[in-house]
Design a protein around this motif. Structure first.
Motif, short mmCIF file in Angstrom:
data_model
loop_
_atom_site.label_atom_id
_atom_site.label_comp_id
_atom_site.label_asym_id
_atom_site.label_seq_id
_atom_site.Cartn_x
_atom_site.Cartn_y
_atom_site.Cartn_z
N ARG A 76 11.07 -14.45 -0.91
CA ARG A 76 10.33 -13.32 -1.48
C ARG A 76 8.84 -13.63 -1.34
NH1 ARG A 76 8.48 -13.26 -6.73
NH2 ARG A 76 7.84 -11.22 -7.60
N TYR A 77 8.04 -12.60 -1.05
CA TYR A 77 6.61 -12.83 -0.81
C TYR A 77 5.78 -11.83 -1.61
CZ TYR A 77 2.41 -14.18 1.77
OH TYR A 77 1.16 -14.66 2.11
N VAL A 78 4.63 -12.30 -2.14
CA VAL A 78 3.75 -11.45 -2.94
C VAL A 78 2.35 -11.41 -2.33
CG1 VAL A 78 2.80 -11.03 -5.23
CG2 VAL A 78 5.05 -12.12 -5.01
N PHE A 79 1.91 -10.20 -2.00
CA PHE A 79 0.52 -9.98 -1.57
C PHE A 79 -0.28 -9.61 -2.81
CE2 PHE A 79 3.08 -9.05 2.18
CZ PHE A 79 2.37 -9.68 3.20
N MET A 80 -1.14 -10.51 -3.28
CA MET A 80 -1.91 -10.29 -4.49
C MET A 80 -3.33 -9.87 -4.10
SD MET A 80 -0.56 -13.73 -6.44
CE MET A 80 -1.16 -13.30 -8.06
N PRO B 132 12.56 -9.10 0.38
CA PRO B 132 11.71 -8.36 -0.55
C PRO B 132 10.27 -8.86 -0.57
CG PRO B 132 13.12 -9.91 -1.73
CD PRO B 132 13.55 -9.96 -0.30
N HIS B 133 9.35 -7.94 -0.69
CA HIS B 133 7.93 -8.24 -0.78
C HIS B 133 7.32 -7.42 -1.91
CE1 HIS B 133 8.99 -9.47 3.29
NE2 HIS B 133 7.87 -10.16 3.36
N VAL B 134 6.19 -7.87 -2.40
CA VAL B 134 5.47 -7.16 -3.45
C VAL B 134 4.00 -7.04 -3.06
CG1 VAL B 134 4.80 -7.13 -5.89
CG2 VAL B 134 7.03 -8.05 -5.23
N LEU C 181 -0.96 -3.10 -10.55
CA LEU C 181 0.06 -2.21 -9.99
C LEU C 181 0.91 -3.00 -9.02
CD1 LEU C 181 1.26 0.63 -9.31
CD2 LEU C 181 -0.55 0.82 -7.58
N ASP C 182 2.23 -3.03 -9.24
CA ASP C 182 3.16 -3.75 -8.36
C ASP C 182 4.00 -2.75 -7.58
OD1 ASP C 182 2.22 -6.13 -9.34
OD2 ASP C 182 3.90 -6.48 -10.70
N VAL C 183 3.94 -2.86 -6.25
CA VAL C 183 4.74 -2.01 -5.38
C VAL C 183 5.70 -2.92 -4.61
CG1 VAL C 183 4.73 -0.32 -3.52
CG2 VAL C 183 2.81 -0.41 -5.13
N THR C 184 6.99 -2.73 -4.81
CA THR C 184 8.00 -3.57 -4.15
C THR C 184 8.51 -2.86 -2.90
OG1 THR C 184 8.69 -4.46 -6.30
CG2 THR C 184 10.21 -4.74 -4.46
N PHE C 185 8.67 -3.64 -1.82
CA PHE C 185 9.17 -3.06 -0.57
C PHE C 185 9.90 -4.13 0.22
CE2 PHE C 185 4.97 -4.78 0.16
CZ PHE C 185 5.01 -5.32 1.44
N ASP C 186 10.75 -3.72 1.13
CA ASP C 186 11.47 -4.63 2.01
C ASP C 186 10.80 -4.65 3.39
OD1 ASP C 186 13.40 -5.41 0.18
OD2 ASP C 186 14.69 -3.70 0.65
N ALA C 187 10.71 -5.84 3.97
CA ALA C 187 10.15 -6.00 5.31
C ALA C 187 10.78 -7.23 5.93
CB ALA C 187 8.63 -6.16 5.25
N GLY C 188 11.20 -7.11 7.17
CA GLY C 188 11.83 -8.24 7.83
C GLY C 188 13.11 -8.69 7.17
N GLY C 189 13.74 -7.81 6.40
CA GLY C 189 14.99 -8.14 5.73
C GLY C 189 14.84 -8.88 4.42
N VAL D 267 1.38 -0.34 2.33
CA VAL D 267 2.72 -0.92 2.45
C VAL D 267 3.25 -0.73 3.87
CG1 VAL D 267 5.14 -0.63 1.76
CG2 VAL D 267 3.34 -0.80 0.02
N LYS D 268 3.04 0.44 4.42
CA LYS D 268 3.49 0.72 5.78
C LYS D 268 2.85 -0.22 6.79
CE LYS D 268 3.74 4.46 9.21
NZ LYS D 268 3.41 5.90 9.48
N ASP D 269 1.53 -0.45 6.66
CA ASP D 269 0.82 -1.30 7.61
C ASP D 269 1.13 -2.79 7.38
OD1 ASP D 269 -0.31 0.91 8.76
OD2 ASP D 269 -2.15 0.82 7.59
N ILE D 270 1.25 -3.20 6.13
CA ILE D 270 1.60 -4.59 5.84
C ILE D 270 3.01 -4.90 6.35
CG2 ILE D 270 2.07 -6.24 3.99
CD1 ILE D 270 -0.24 -4.96 2.42
N THR D 271 3.91 -3.92 6.23
CA THR D 271 5.27 -4.09 6.75
C THR D 271 5.23 -4.37 8.25
OG1 THR D 271 6.26 -2.68 5.05
CG2 THR D 271 7.50 -2.96 7.10
N LYS D 272 4.36 -3.69 8.96
CA LYS D 272 4.23 -3.91 10.40
C LYS D 272 3.77 -5.34 10.69
CE LYS D 272 3.16 0.92 11.55
NZ LYS D 272 2.11 1.85 12.07
N LEU D 273 2.86 -5.85 9.88
CA LEU D 273 2.38 -7.22 10.07
C LEU D 273 3.49 -8.23 9.79
CD1 LEU D 273 -1.21 -7.07 8.52
CD2 LEU D 273 -0.64 -7.66 10.88
#
Length: 296
Positions: free
Chosen positions: A92-96, A54-56, A44-52, A71-77
């Motif tokens: 672009r960064y991917v959290f696998m 794209p992240h996955v 499952l891939d969830v794409t989101f923006d953080a720090g300006g 996603v909300k908590d990872i965005t804070k990190l």
């Protein structure tokens, strides 16, 4: 790199996609290619923006996780680290994340991290806090290891063991900042960190090996001794993760004390980031010590 997934599987990776071609990826160098893991499956891939940027969040496996909360908590990190370091060193960064009963821990990469965790620990607050600690640790490595590199692994020789005295900084200092970045991100508290110190001190004193070689010597011997994970390594080798974290705490307090709290280990790490770019010759323990001296 061309990948031919099985059936309806797809590919998730930090590599850039070749324009106009599905499942084909490009890499500027061999080292970059080797450093980018791939998920090839039904993740499952969830794409989101953080720090300006794209992240996955890519999750392979079933569990009681809440992707919206993750996603909300990872965005804070991400945003706490960007504020700390001043920039994000990737486009672009991917959290696998592999979720299964057999997986735990993680490995850092240039613009991704491959992590593993148990499937049913996302609801219990303590277990979930441990998961966020794993994310915090591996993500901090994006700077401290993948950008700020010890001389012994710059460049990395893939054909043999790579010896470096700086692993207590690469891993131990990262361990120290794991909790600090959680606090900065609003995901933990200072009091929680202080409550954990007695256990940290006890763990340090119970490991007999911490009284023998220095953290730098243990770092250098990691390939041939530390990772043997037997009674001999426990009794004869310092733990460059936890011991390195303790040393980082001492350094931070000492720098703050000597500078009347005008400087800290934070300033040292940011200076290391500026002075030792990832494509340079790497730093040594002496380099690190000199910068600590400057701010102290």
């Amino acid at each position: 790199l061309e990948v031919k997934p099985y059936g309806d599987w797809h590919v998730t990776t930090g590599l850039e996609s070749a324009k106009g071609t599905k499942n084909t990826f490009t890499s500027p160098t061999y080292d970059y290619l080797i450093d980018c893991p791939l998920f090839v499956g039904n993740q499952l891939d969830v794409t989101f923006d953080a720090g300006g940027k794209p992240h996955v969040l890519s999750i392979l496996g079933e569990g009681n996780y809440d992707t919206e909360k993750m996603v909300k908590d990872i965005t804070k990190l991400v945003e706490a680290n960007k504020e700390f370091w001043g920039s994000l060193p990737y486009e672009r960064y991917v959290f696998m994340l592999q979720v299964s009963l057999q997986h735990g821990g993680g490995t850092e990469h240039m613009n991704s991290t491959a992590m593993g965790t148990r499937p049913w620990g996302f609801v219990d607050p303590n277990s979930y806090n441990g998961f966020l600690g794993l994310v915090s640790h591996e993500y901090f490595h994006t700077w401290n290891v993948k950008q700020i590199r010890p001389k012994g692994i710059s460049p990395y020789d893939w054909t043999k063991e790579n010896y470096a005295k700086e692993l207590w900084i690469a891993e131990g200092t990262t361990s120290y900042y794991t909790s600090r970045m959680m606090i900065r991100a609003g995901l933990s508290t200072s009091s929680r960190y202080v409550d954990q110190l007695p256990g940290q001190i006890q763990g340090d004193r119970q490991r007999t090996g911490n009284n023998l070689p220095s953290a730098a010597e243990s770092s250098f011997d990691a390939w041939i001794k530390y990772w043997k994970e037997n009674e001999q390594s426990f009794n004869a080798e310092a733990d460059y993760y936890d011991r390195g974290s303790d040393l980082s705490l001492f350094l931070d307090l000492e720098i703050r004390n000597r500078s009347k709290n005008e400087a800290s280990l934070d300033d040292v790490m940011r200076a290391m980031y500026k002075r030792f770019p990832w494509n340079g010759s790497g730093y040594t323990v002496d380099d690190f010590r000199r910068i600590c001296d400057e701010y102290a």
